[in-house]
Design an enzyme around this catalytic site. Structure first.
Site, PDB file in Angstrom:
ATOM      1  N   ARG A 110     -31.975 -66.653  12.769  1.00  0.00           N
ATOM      2  CA  ARG A 110     -32.804 -67.847  12.631  1.00  0.00           C
ATOM      3  C   ARG A 110     -33.684 -67.737  11.395  1.00  0.00           C
ATOM      4  O   ARG A 110     -34.178 -66.658  11.047  1.00  0.00           O
ATOM      5  CB  ARG A 110     -33.683 -67.988  13.882  1.00  0.00           C
ATOM      6  CG  ARG A 110     -34.510 -69.263  13.980  1.00  0.00           C
ATOM      7  CD  ARG A 110     -33.657 -70.475  14.120  1.00  0.00           C
ATOM      8  NE  ARG A 110     -34.433 -71.611  14.649  1.00  0.00           N
ATOM      9  CZ  ARG A 110     -34.071 -72.890  14.485  1.00  0.00           C
ATOM     10  NH1 ARG A 110     -32.971 -73.185  13.813  1.00  0.00           N
ATOM     11  NH2 ARG A 110     -34.788 -73.855  15.013  1.00  0.00           N
ATOM     12  N   THR A 399     -25.497 -79.231  12.521  1.00  0.00           N
ATOM     13  CA  THR A 399     -25.199 -77.984  13.228  1.00  0.00           C
ATOM     14  C   THR A 399     -23.717 -77.927  13.519  1.00  0.00           C
ATOM     15  O   THR A 399     -23.054 -78.959  13.653  1.00  0.00           O
ATOM     16  CB  THR A 399     -26.016 -77.898  14.534  1.00  0.00           C
ATOM     17  OG1 THR A 399     -27.399 -77.956  14.224  1.00  0.00           O
ATOM     18  CG2 THR A 399     -25.734 -76.621  15.294  1.00  0.00           C
ATOM     19  N   THR A 417     -26.303 -73.525  11.568  1.00  0.00           N
ATOM     20  CA  THR A 417     -26.993 -74.800  11.346  1.00  0.00           C
ATOM     21  C   THR A 417     -27.759 -74.837  10.038  1.00  0.00           C
ATOM     22  O   THR A 417     -28.163 -73.794   9.507  1.00  0.00           O
ATOM     23  CB  THR A 417     -27.975 -75.075  12.507  1.00  0.00           C
ATOM     24  OG1 THR A 417     -28.544 -76.380  12.351  1.00  0.00           O
ATOM     25  CG2 THR A 417     -29.095 -74.042  12.542  1.00  0.00           C
ATOM     26  N   SER A 463     -35.381 -72.947  18.881  1.00  0.00           N
ATOM     27  CA  SER A 463     -34.085 -73.597  18.682  1.00  0.00           C
ATOM     28  C   SER A 463     -33.471 -73.986  20.015  1.00  0.00           C
ATOM     29  O   SER A 463     -33.735 -73.370  21.042  1.00  0.00           O
ATOM     30  CB  SER A 463     -33.139 -72.647  17.948  1.00  0.00           C
ATOM     31  OG  SER A 463     -31.821 -73.161  17.911  1.00  0.00           O
ATOM     32  N   SER A 464     -32.617 -75.021  19.970  1.00  0.00           N
ATOM     33  CA  SER A 464     -31.830 -75.403  21.143  1.00  0.00           C
ATOM     34  C   SER A 464     -30.421 -74.831  21.109  1.00  0.00           C
ATOM     35  O   SER A 464     -29.651 -75.030  22.057  1.00  0.00           O
ATOM     36  CB  SER A 464     -31.723 -76.934  21.225  1.00  0.00           C
ATOM     37  OG  SER A 464     -32.981 -77.515  21.449  1.00  0.00           O
ATOM     38  N   GLY A 485     -25.825 -80.672  18.070  1.00  0.00           N
ATOM     39  CA  GLY A 485     -26.427 -81.946  18.443  1.00  0.00           C
ATOM     40  C   GLY A 485     -27.878 -81.844  18.847  1.00  0.00           C
ATOM     41  O   GLY A 485     -28.319 -82.499  19.794  1.00  0.00           O
TER      42      GLY A 485
END
Length: 581
Positions: A110, A399, A417, A463-464, A485
């Site tokens: 990340r 992403t 992403t 983050s998702s 998404g």
């Protein structure tokens, strides 16, 4: 339900499967939407990705004797070229790597905020900036993590030579690739960011500022040169020298939202090995990525809170089933908003958030015949009293997810992403820089209490992204899965798991199921033009007062074990495909 792409599965024997042609000097053709098979079957290795040219890059590594990790790296590099709006070396990601015995390693790549970043980074005049203003330019850019991520993964799980992994991506960038409908749409829809940088405009737009048409050959020699240099010199070349200086310079002197980023910020970046976060659901072992990802904890919360309900008996056509899923999402996202952030800065109660007893207690709040009037975060074991900010869930299209299984039964589930379409819009060396810092809370505190996901120097935004590996009751890998998404990633993954485990669907059909998104509050969103639209009256009758039909940026990929075969799956809403070794 939208029409599905028909599956044309090759015979079980891998030798009988037709493979895509080896890359040549000719430009790579675009996917043909609705005509490509979205799944293949293999008994040895398989790659599923959002673009068949990238999937082929990974499959090429498998044919050379590479590992699942080698193939995942080659796929990521190829996506940098052919899907520049979505992912690549200017961003970051999370990678899960599993072996045949069920051991799972994870790497956090990340992005990080520059050292100068503070809590009021996205505040202007005492108010939070609008997302559309914060996204383009320098302020949104985090130090990219992708190259450090794949270098660490290659050292521990790679088999092929480092430079070999770059071959397909370099050929695509140097020889050219054809513009797909999805890329053309992104360029048309995102002119402000796609053409933000003069170097990007020269590649993707004509002299009149019109996006290159579908089928047009794009060549990106600057990116080819960047990749050739990293292939020859190693990942460190990205984080030092000319490349690092250009990133720092472009971010600091951006024409919109210039922000202080230094070469020292870039040089200091390091990817981190993290412990996998694993839980259980109906006898299956579900493994995902821990903080700063909120994926594993929130997916497991949605599933764990639903375990007392007989979803199998209800089935996917039942409004009650989707109501239960909506209620569980509301509870899970409430905890996500309050507790999830970078675990190096905030004590995240991961064990408490995934504790079966805690999730069962939260699940008792859910009723099959009525809606919770008010959803609040719980108090999981080990939680500290940290206030979460009012959530923001901007739609993003930047992403990509891809999955690989190799001949030894090793697997990789990788979400990569750059955040929004074309990220910050800033281009360096032929690739776009991310806008990941907009995943931080724009508000640093609520009522004087610091927000867990506030901006801080060196911190990684929440983050998702939810790369997932699922092992069956027999201990063998059942499913490698993930999605793109934005905040819907979590519900796409949870929905697909329910589809496979509860409803007995093949992974392809589970991915194609419509999406319901209830990220807190009282609003429930259902995928536009899907079967869920017909259920809106029934959902309202169950107490969901605000049910909205919306288009959603959905894109998932998976590989499933069926007997002694691997079956690939790709979202019919996307240009994705699976390619056998």
């Amino acid at each position: 339900m939208k029409p599905h792409i028909l599956l044309s599965l090759c015979p079980l024997a891998l030798a009988a499967c037709a493979t895509l042609p080896q890359p040549s000097a000719a430009p790579a053709a675009p996917p043909r939407i609705g005509q490509l098979d979205s799944a293949q079957v293999g008994v040895q290795g398989l790659v599923s990705a959002a673009d068949p040219r990238a999937a082929e890059a990974g499959a090429e590594m498998l044919r050379l004797g590479g590992s699942a990790t080698d193939a995942a790296i080659a796929t990521m590099l190829a996506l940098t070229v052919v899907e520049p709006q979505s992912s690549g070396i200017g961003g970051g990601g999370f990678l899960l790597m599993g072996d045949a015995a069920g051991n799972v390693d994870t790497i956090d790549g990340r992005e990080t905020a520059p050292a100068a970043a503070t809590g009021d980074w996205f505040m202007r005049g005492g108010k939070p900036m609008e997302f559309a203003d914060a996204q383009p330019g320098g302020k949104s850019v985090g130090v990219p993590g992708s190259m450090r991520l794949v270098a660490l993964a290659h050292r521990s799980h790679g088999k092929l030579a480092w430079k070999t992994l770059f071959g397909p991506a370099i050929r695509l960038a140097r020889n050219g690739f054809a513009v797909t409908p999805r890329l053309n749409h992104a360029l048309s829809d995102g002119v402000a960011t796609g053409g933000f940088d003069a170097a990007a405009r020269a590649i993707f737009y004509d002299s009149a500022g019109t996006p290159r048409a579908v089928g047009t050959t794009i060549r990106n020699p600057a990116l080819a040169t960047t990749l050739e240099r990293i292939a020859a010199r190693g990942a460190g070349d990205f984080y030092s020298g000319a490349n690092a200086r250009e990133i720092a310079s472009k971010v600091s002197a951006a024409p919109h939202n210039p922000a202080p980023m230094t070469v020292a910020d870039i040089t200091a970046y390091d990817a981190k090995a993290r412990p996998a976060v694993c839980g259980s659901y109906r006898g299956y072992r579900i493994c995902g990525m821990g903080p700063p990802s909120s994926g594993a904890t929130t997916v497991q919360a949605i599933l764990g809170q639903l375990e007392r309900f007989d979803l199998k008996a209800l089935g996917p056509q039942s409004p009650v089933a989707w109501h239960l899923i909506a209620e569980s999402e509301r509870l899970a996202y409430a905890d996500r908003e309050k507790y999830l952030a970078d675990g190096d800065f905030i004590k995240v109660p991961v064990a408490g958030l995934t504790d079966p007893s805690y999730l069962a207690q939260r699940g008792e709040l859910i009723s099959p015949d009525r809606t919770l009037a008010l959803v609040q975060p719980g108090t999981p074991p080990g939680a500290r009293l940290i206030m979460g900010a009012a959530g923001k869930t901007p739609e993003e299209h930047g992403t990509s997810h891809f999955v690989v299984v190799d001949r030894s039964g090793n697997s990789a589930s990788y979400t990569s992403t750059i955040e929004s379409a074309f990220g910050s819009g800033i281009m360096v060396g032929g690739y776009y820089l991310n806008n990941e810092l907009t995943d931080f809370s724009f508000v640093p505190d609520v009522g004087g209490i610091p927000v867990a996901n506030r901006v801080e120097g060196g911190k990684r935004p929440r983050s998702s992204m939810s790369p997932t590996l699922i092992y069956g009751p027999d201990g063998k890998l059942k499913l490698a899965l993930g999605a793109a998404g934005g905040a819907t990633i979590i519900v796409q993954v949870a929905k697909a798991i329910i589809g496979v485990i509860d409803w007995g669907l093949p992974a392809q059909q589970a991915i194609a199921l419509p999406v319901l998104f209830a990220p807190g509050g009282n609003t429930v969103m259902v995928e536009k033009d899907s079967a869920l639209e017909a259920m809106i009256p029934a959902l309202k009758a169950l107490g969901h007062a605000d049910v909205q039909s919306r288009p959603m940026p959905l894109k998932a990929n998976a590989i499933e074990r069926v007997g002694d075969r691997w079956v690939g799956a790709a979202d019919p809403r996307s240009e994705g495909a699976a390619v056998a070794q």
